[in-house]
Design a protein around this motif. Structure first.
Motif, mmCIF file in Angstrom:
data_model
loop_
_atom_site.group_PDB
_atom_site.id
_atom_site.type_symbol
_atom_site.label_atom_id
_atom_site.label_comp_id
_atom_site.label_asym_id
_atom_site.label_seq_id
_atom_site.Cartn_x
_atom_site.Cartn_y
_atom_site.Cartn_z
ATOM 1 N N LYS A 15 6.042 80.030 -25.669
ATOM 2 C CA LYS A 15 6.411 81.410 -25.304
ATOM 3 C C LYS A 15 6.682 82.292 -26.520
ATOM 4 N N ALA A 16 5.925 82.055 -27.603
ATOM 5 C CA ALA A 16 6.122 82.836 -28.830
ATOM 6 C C ALA A 16 5.775 84.308 -28.634
ATOM 7 N N ASP A 17 4.967 84.629 -27.603
ATOM 8 C CA ASP A 17 4.615 86.027 -27.351
ATOM 9 C C ASP A 17 5.800 86.840 -26.839
ATOM 10 N N LYS A 18 6.876 86.168 -26.432
ATOM 11 C CA LYS A 18 8.048 86.871 -25.891
ATOM 12 C C LYS A 18 8.954 87.420 -26.982
ATOM 13 N N LEU A 19 8.690 87.045 -28.241
ATOM 14 C CA LEU A 19 9.485 87.517 -29.371
ATOM 15 C C LEU A 19 8.567 88.141 -30.414
ATOM 16 N N GLY A 20 9.139 88.954 -31.295
ATOM 17 C CA GLY A 20 8.381 89.486 -32.411
ATOM 18 C C GLY A 20 8.159 88.414 -33.460
ATOM 19 N N PRO A 21 7.192 88.616 -34.362
ATOM 20 C CA PRO A 21 6.855 87.590 -35.350
ATOM 21 C C PRO A 21 8.015 87.209 -36.262
ATOM 22 N N VAL A 22 8.843 88.169 -36.644
ATOM 23 C CA VAL A 22 9.988 87.857 -37.504
ATOM 24 C C VAL A 22 10.992 86.995 -36.745
ATOM 25 N N ALA A 23 11.271 87.369 -35.496
ATOM 26 C CA ALA A 23 12.222 86.607 -34.671
ATOM 27 C C ALA A 23 11.722 85.190 -34.427
#
Length: 203
Positions: free
Chosen positions: A146-154
């Motif tokens: 679910k990496a799409d649920k956060l921004g790249p830095v987060a």
């Protein structure tokens, strides 16, 4: 060199316990995680088939050990989730034994992928499960979902925080992958890793 691909993925069987699983000599890559971590969605994304593994909004959908034959050369094994699920205490005990028997008794597992929801702070139940794997000497890798649920830095901050938490107990970290079933992120990295392990086995 051609990129590693999954050209065929076939459902083979659902087993109610480890003793009923198919017997073969091919590598098995098992996937496990807390209920509702996105395991079935990840398997579908990896294989490029929308409905190979059945997804559900209800945690605890997977109730058996599911085998999928990949490229006629290796297996994906979809294990029941651990932790919270809308099941009875007795059913959770059955699923817990099923998972333990597969991990400890089964002779065919090559590697276990432990799925972690990247949106959450490190969960005690995941950390305890990973610690148990270390005690049992089971090879594993961590897959953040679910990496799409956060921004790249987060995303990177969450991964670093998790690694730091693991380093409190572990001298060496397992392989780590960052994925999104929605966006297809991490798919090629996972397939490449599996195929690299397959080549090591062949050699």
């Amino acid at each position: 060199m051609k990129p590693n691909t999954i050209s065929s993925a076939i459902f083979v069987c659902s087993s109610p316990d480890a003793s009923k699983m198919p017997v073969h000599r091919l590598p098995e890559y098992a996937f496990i995680g807390r209920s509702n971590v996105g395991k079935s969605s990840l398997i579908n994304m990896l294989t490029g088939q929308k409905n190979l593994a059945h997804t559900s909004a209800t945690p605890g959908k997977t109730q058996m050990i599911n085998h999928f034959l990949i490229n006629n050369a290796w297996y994906i094994v979809d294990l029941p989730g651990y932790g919270f699920a809308k099941t009875s205490k007795s059913q959770r005990e059955v699923l817990g034994k099923m998972i333990t028997d597969y991990l400890k008794i089964g002779q065919q597992m090559t590697l276990l992928f432990v799925l972690i929801d990247i949106r959450l702070e490190p969960q005690i139940i995941d950390l305890e499960f990973i610690e148990q794997l270390g005690q049992w000497g089971i090879p594993f890798a961590i897959v953040f979902t679910k990496a799409d649920k956060l921004g790249p830095v987060a995303v990177l901050q969450r991964v670093d925080a998790y690694k730091n938490r693991l380093l409190e107990q572990w001298e060496e970290l397992p392989p780590v992958f960052i994925t999104s079933s929605e966006k297809g992120a991490g798919r090629q990295e996972l397939i490449n890793y599996i195929e690299s392990v397959n080549r090591q086995i062949e050699n």
